[in-house]
Design an enzyme around this catalytic site. Structure first.
Site: not given
Length: 298
Positions: A19, A80, A135, A138, A156
């Site tokens: 990533e 981003k 929320d 994705a 996290k």
């Protein structure tokens, strides 16, 4: 694709996707360049080919060169990019670092089946007076529809971990602990929640993923806890987390802004401890991913 990555995929050799958002947005300037080099070196040491992924001037790029990584890590104008953002970025000729969702989608399109990252996105805790949170990262939906093995250190602790695990279960995404019965919480080896399955070697992880993708189009999460000697002190973690949650509430931070704000506080208030932990877990995940990719290629 770079020639090296294209040749490796064509020959059926091990390739590991990496990533780029954690480089452009996850680590402080300077540290990100050093970590990018360490990540690629770690993958190579285990016999696999690294493929750092991003969108450069509108071109999805799988297998960044050292110069391209330098540009990505030092530029002030790097978007981003989740999966939803790839089309706009490509169509408008923008440069962006890919998140877990964006990276997984491009890796899968390129024919890469193993992907190493730091932490996966998840379900956020309710904000303000909201009784529930709508929320949801994705990353969950993309993993449910994309046949890629993601190696991460869980999620996290600012996220709703039970809801995250339930969301993955609902979407038939296997969650497998690597040499652990507990689901990790990024800086901590255990979130206090169990994983439904466990493997103890790269060969076992490869066997599980190979069997899964014969039956399903979804991906798989291999949860690899941060190394024992790098785990953050629990008292420090709890203090930083409480402070970060208060900052999120007081500023009404939501959506994609949550992780950057939280990471910035952890970096600043821990005197560099969080950066060291983040580096250790990302490198560990890259090593495990490379070992699993080699087993799959074999």
């Amino acid at each position: 694709m770079s020639n090296e990555v294209a040749d490796a995929i064509s020959a059926g050799r091990a390739v590991v996707a990496l990533e780029s958002t954690l480089l452009a947005h996850g680590f402080p300037p300077g540290d990100n360049l050093a970590i990018a080099a360490q990540l690629e070196r770690t993958v190579r040491e285990e016999g696999a080919v690294p493929a750092t992924i991003a969108v450069l001037d509108g071109k999805p790029t799988v297998g960044l060169t050292a110069d391209q990584i330098h540009t990505l890590c030092t530029s002030d104008d790097v978007a981003k990019l989740s999966l939803r953002d790839l089309g706009p970025a490509i169509g408008l000729g923008r440069t962006g670092a890919t998140t877990v969702a964006g990276t997984a989608a491009l890796a899968h399109a390129a024919g890469i089946g193993v992907f190493a990252t730091g932490g996966l996105g998840g379900v956020h805790l309710p904000a303000g007076d909201d009784p529930v949170s709508w929320d949801v990262s994705a990353d969950i939906g993309v993993l449910a529809a994309t046949g890629v093995l993601v190696v991460s250190s869980g999620v996290k602790s600012v996220l709703d971990i039970p809801a995250k695990l339930e969301a993955l279960e609902t979407r038939s995404v296997p969650v497998v602990g690597y040499r652990s019965d507990d689901f990790p919480a990024f800086y901590l080896r255990s979130s206090g929640h169990r994983v439904p399955w466990r493997v103890d070697s790269p060969a076992e992880a490869a066997a599980v993923f190979a069997a899964h993708r014969e039956l399903s189009d979804s991906g798989m999460l291999l949860a690899n806890p941060v190394p024992t000697d790098a785990e953050m002190d629990h008292r420090l973690h709890d203090r930083l987390l409480a402070e970060a949650m208060e900052i999120l509430r007081s500023r009404d931070v939501r959506g994609s802004d949550v992780t950057p704000v939280m990471l910035e506080h952890f970096h600043r208030a821990s005197d560099g401890v969080s950066v060291a932990v983040n580096e250790a877990l990302v490198l560990s995940n890259a090593r495990v991913a490379a070992q699993v990719a080699v087993e799959l290629a074999g």
